[in-house]
Design a protein around this motif. Structure first.
Motif, PDB file in Angstrom:
ATOM      1  N   ARG A  31       0.992  -1.252   0.012  1.00 17.13           N
ATOM      2  CA  ARG A  31      -0.027  -0.124  -0.130  1.00 17.13           C
ATOM      3  C   ARG A  31       0.669   1.352  -0.083  1.00 17.13           C
ATOM      4  O   ARG A  31       1.923   1.234   0.714  1.00 17.13           O
ATOM      5  CB  ARG A  31      -0.949  -0.015   1.205  1.00 17.13           C
ATOM      6  CG  ARG A  31      -2.124  -0.745   1.153  1.00 17.13           C
ATOM      7  CD  ARG A  31      -2.910  -0.935   2.520  1.00 17.13           C
ATOM      8  NE  ARG A  31      -3.515  -2.261   2.629  1.00 17.13           N
ATOM      9  CZ  ARG A  31      -4.600  -2.392   1.826  1.00 17.13           C
ATOM     10  NH1 ARG A  31      -5.373  -1.393   1.323  1.00 17.13           N
ATOM     11  NH2 ARG A  31      -5.483  -3.478   2.162  1.00 17.13           N
ATOM     12  N   ILE A  32       0.309   2.360  -0.805  1.00 20.37           N
ATOM     13  CA  ILE A  32       1.069   3.593  -0.733  1.00 20.37           C
ATOM     14  C   ILE A  32       0.321   4.655   0.049  1.00 20.37           C
ATOM     15  O   ILE A  32      -0.902   4.946  -0.349  1.00 20.37           O
ATOM     16  CB  ILE A  32       1.298   3.918  -2.221  1.00 20.37           C
ATOM     17  CG1 ILE A  32       2.183   2.699  -2.747  1.00 20.37           C
ATOM     18  CG2 ILE A  32       1.878   5.278  -1.976  1.00 20.37           C
ATOM     19  CD1 ILE A  32       2.408   3.081  -4.357  1.00 20.37           C
ATOM     20  N   THR A  33       0.891   5.346   1.043  1.00 20.55           N
ATOM     21  CA  THR A  33       0.244   6.238   1.471  1.00 20.55           C
ATOM     22  C   THR A  33       1.113   7.651   1.457  1.00 20.55           C
ATOM     23  O   THR A  33       2.221   7.389   1.334  1.00 20.55           O
ATOM     24  CB  THR A  33      -0.034   6.256   3.185  1.00 20.55           C
ATOM     25  OG1 THR A  33       1.235   5.890   3.864  1.00 20.55           O
ATOM     26  CG2 THR A  33      -1.211   5.069   3.318  1.00 20.55           C
ATOM     27  N   SER A  34       0.488   8.820   1.466  1.00 19.83           N
ATOM     28  CA  SER A  34       1.254  10.051   1.321  1.00 19.83           C
ATOM     29  C   SER A  34       0.835  11.122   2.172  1.00 19.83           C
ATOM     30  O   SER A  34      -0.127  11.150   2.556  1.00 19.83           O
ATOM     31  CB  SER A  34       1.103  10.540  -0.274  1.00 19.83           C
ATOM     32  OG  SER A  34      -0.390  10.904  -0.427  1.00 19.83           O
ATOM     33  N   TYR A  45       5.727   9.843   0.234  1.00 21.55           N
ATOM     34  CA  TYR A  45       5.085   8.693   0.014  1.00 21.55           C
ATOM     35  C   TYR A  45       5.562   7.467   0.703  1.00 21.55           C
ATOM     36  O   TYR A  45       6.896   7.291   0.754  1.00 21.55           O
ATOM     37  CB  TYR A  45       5.090   8.277  -1.545  1.00 21.55           C
ATOM     38  CG  TYR A  45       4.237   9.203  -2.392  1.00 21.55           C
ATOM     39  CD1 TYR A  45       3.017   8.749  -2.520  1.00 21.55           C
ATOM     40  CD2 TYR A  45       4.778   9.971  -3.031  1.00 21.55           C
ATOM     41  CE1 TYR A  45       2.336   9.725  -3.325  1.00 21.55           C
ATOM     42  CE2 TYR A  45       4.175  11.013  -3.713  1.00 21.55           C
ATOM     43  CZ  TYR A  45       2.815  10.858  -4.000  1.00 21.55           C
ATOM     44  OH  TYR A  45       2.136  11.394  -4.666  1.00 21.55           O
ATOM     45  N   VAL A  47       5.743   3.602   1.095  1.00 25.76           N
ATOM     46  CA  VAL A  47       5.551   2.374   0.384  1.00 25.76           C
ATOM     47  C   VAL A  47       5.572   1.162   1.463  1.00 25.76           C
ATOM     48  O   VAL A  47       6.809   1.094   1.835  1.00 25.76           O
ATOM     49  CB  VAL A  47       6.139   2.184  -0.896  1.00 25.76           C
ATOM     50  CG1 VAL A  47       5.624   1.138  -1.660  1.00 25.76           C
ATOM     51  CG2 VAL A  47       6.193   3.441  -1.631  1.00 25.76           C
ATOM     52  N   ARG A  57       9.489  -1.670   3.606  1.00 26.62           N
ATOM     53  CA  ARG A  57       9.272  -0.286   3.552  1.00 26.62           C
ATOM     54  C   ARG A  57       9.903   0.498   2.839  1.00 26.62           C
ATOM     55  O   ARG A  57      11.158   0.329   3.070  1.00 26.62           O
ATOM     56  CB  ARG A  57       8.748   0.065   4.960  1.00 26.62           C
ATOM     57  CG  ARG A  57       7.682  -0.353   5.797  1.00 26.62           C
ATOM     58  CD  ARG A  57       8.221  -0.171   7.354  1.00 26.62           C
ATOM     59  NE  ARG A  57       7.864   1.299   7.703  1.00 26.62           N
ATOM     60  CZ  ARG A  57       6.845   1.641   8.188  1.00 26.62           C
ATOM     61  NH1 ARG A  57       5.812   0.988   8.307  1.00 26.62           N
ATOM     62  NH2 ARG A  57       6.618   2.758   8.560  1.00 26.62           N
ATOM     63  N   GLU A  59      10.542   5.004   2.020  1.00 33.13           N
ATOM     64  CA  GLU A  59      10.033   6.162   1.667  1.00 33.13           C
ATOM     65  C   GLU A  59      10.387   6.836   0.631  1.00 33.13           C
ATOM     66  O   GLU A  59      11.712   7.169   0.345  1.00 33.13           O
ATOM     67  CB  GLU A  59      10.431   7.017   2.986  1.00 33.13           C
ATOM     68  CG  GLU A  59       9.244   7.728   3.755  1.00 33.13           C
ATOM     69  CD  GLU A  59       9.646   8.446   5.174  1.00 33.13           C
ATOM     70  OE1 GLU A  59       9.462   8.117   6.158  1.00 33.13           O
ATOM     71  OE2 GLU A  59      10.565   9.466   4.689  1.00 33.13           O
ATOM     72  N   GLU A  68       0.266   7.126  -7.883  1.00 30.46           N
ATOM     73  CA  GLU A  68       0.496   5.881  -7.142  1.00 30.46           C
ATOM     74  C   GLU A  68       1.414   4.849  -7.843  1.00 30.46           C
ATOM     75  O   GLU A  68       2.360   4.436  -7.546  1.00 30.46           O
ATOM     76  CB  GLU A  68      -0.540   5.231  -6.510  1.00 30.46           C
ATOM     77  CG  GLU A  68      -0.979   6.185  -5.385  1.00 30.46           C
ATOM     78  CD  GLU A  68      -2.150   5.447  -4.570  1.00 30.46           C
ATOM     79  OE1 GLU A  68      -2.594   4.388  -4.887  1.00 30.46           O
ATOM     80  OE2 GLU A  68      -2.407   5.963  -3.570  1.00 30.46           O
ATOM     81  N   VAL A  71       4.941   5.751  -8.291  1.00 21.88           N
ATOM     82  CA  VAL A  71       5.893   5.836  -7.082  1.00 21.88           C
ATOM     83  C   VAL A  71       5.872   4.218  -6.904  1.00 21.88           C
ATOM     84  O   VAL A  71       7.095   3.871  -6.491  1.00 21.88           O
ATOM     85  CB  VAL A  71       4.671   6.326  -5.868  1.00 21.88           C
ATOM     86  CG1 VAL A  71       5.526   6.121  -4.498  1.00 21.88           C
ATOM     87  CG2 VAL A  71       4.363   7.782  -5.941  1.00 21.88           C
ATOM     88  N   TYR A  72       5.035   3.462  -7.115  1.00 25.57           N
ATOM     89  CA  TYR A  72       5.185   2.062  -6.929  1.00 25.57           C
ATOM     90  C   TYR A  72       6.444   1.358  -8.083  1.00 25.57           C
ATOM     91  O   TYR A  72       7.121   0.709  -7.566  1.00 25.57           O
ATOM     92  CB  TYR A  72       4.010   1.133  -7.247  1.00 25.57           C
ATOM     93  CG  TYR A  72       4.074  -0.273  -7.310  1.00 25.57           C
ATOM     94  CD1 TYR A  72       4.303  -0.859  -6.480  1.00 25.57           C
ATOM     95  CD2 TYR A  72       3.912  -0.755  -8.787  1.00 25.57           C
ATOM     96  CE1 TYR A  72       4.471  -2.469  -6.552  1.00 25.57           C
ATOM     97  CE2 TYR A  72       4.171  -2.282  -8.794  1.00 25.57           C
ATOM     98  CZ  TYR A  72       4.497  -2.895  -7.845  1.00 25.57           C
ATOM     99  OH  TYR A  72       4.490  -4.345  -7.772  1.00 25.57           O
ATOM    100  N   PHE A  75       9.513   2.495  -6.552  1.00 20.25           N
ATOM    101  CA  PHE A  75       9.852   1.628  -5.515  1.00 20.25           C
ATOM    102  C   PHE A  75      10.305   0.312  -5.941  1.00 20.25           C
ATOM    103  O   PHE A  75      11.628  -0.315  -5.305  1.00 20.25           O
ATOM    104  CB  PHE A  75       8.440   1.489  -4.812  1.00 20.25           C
ATOM    105  CG  PHE A  75       8.433   0.396  -3.768  1.00 20.25           C
ATOM    106  CD1 PHE A  75       9.217   0.237  -2.538  1.00 20.25           C
ATOM    107  CD2 PHE A  75       7.793  -0.847  -3.883  1.00 20.25           C
ATOM    108  CE1 PHE A  75       9.305  -0.918  -1.705  1.00 20.25           C
ATOM    109  CE2 PHE A  75       7.693  -1.867  -3.378  1.00 20.25           C
ATOM    110  CZ  PHE A  75       8.217  -2.105  -1.959  1.00 20.25           C
TER     111      PHE A  75
END
Ligand SMILES: [Zn+2]
Length: 84
Positions: A31-34, A45, A47, A57, A59, A68, A71-72, A75
């Motif tokens: 999951r990705i939170t920002s 973000y 991840v 994890r 950042e 997202e 970002v993924y 990552f």
């Protein structure tokens, strides 16, 4: 007894939280939170893999909001580079 039932209002949310495949454990639990950095106003973000046995994890910081999926991808690239 018991709590009174709330009136059921059916709202079908189309924006389900997106989950992605984890490059380490292979489960679809990433999951990705920002959130925005208050000082620099960068978007941070986080991840994180939801599989407790895995616990990846990372950042990532961007000067502006990103998709997202982008970002993924970053990552995963990062992860591959670090592990090869
Ligand atoms: Zn994982």
């Amino acid at each position: 007894m018991g709590r009174r039932r709330r009136r059921v209002v059916k709202t079908i949310k189309r924006t389900l939280p997106k989950v992605f495949a984890c490059p380490q454990c292979g489960m679809v639990t990433v999951r990705i939170t920002s959130h925005e950095d208050e000082i620099s106003h960068d978007v941070i973000y986080l991840v994180a893999c939801g599989n407790v046995a895995c616990g990846v994890r990372r950042e990532l910081r961007y000067p502006a909001k990103k998709e997202e999926i982008d970002v993924y991808n970053t990552f995963v690239d990062d992860f591959m580079r670090a592990s090869s």
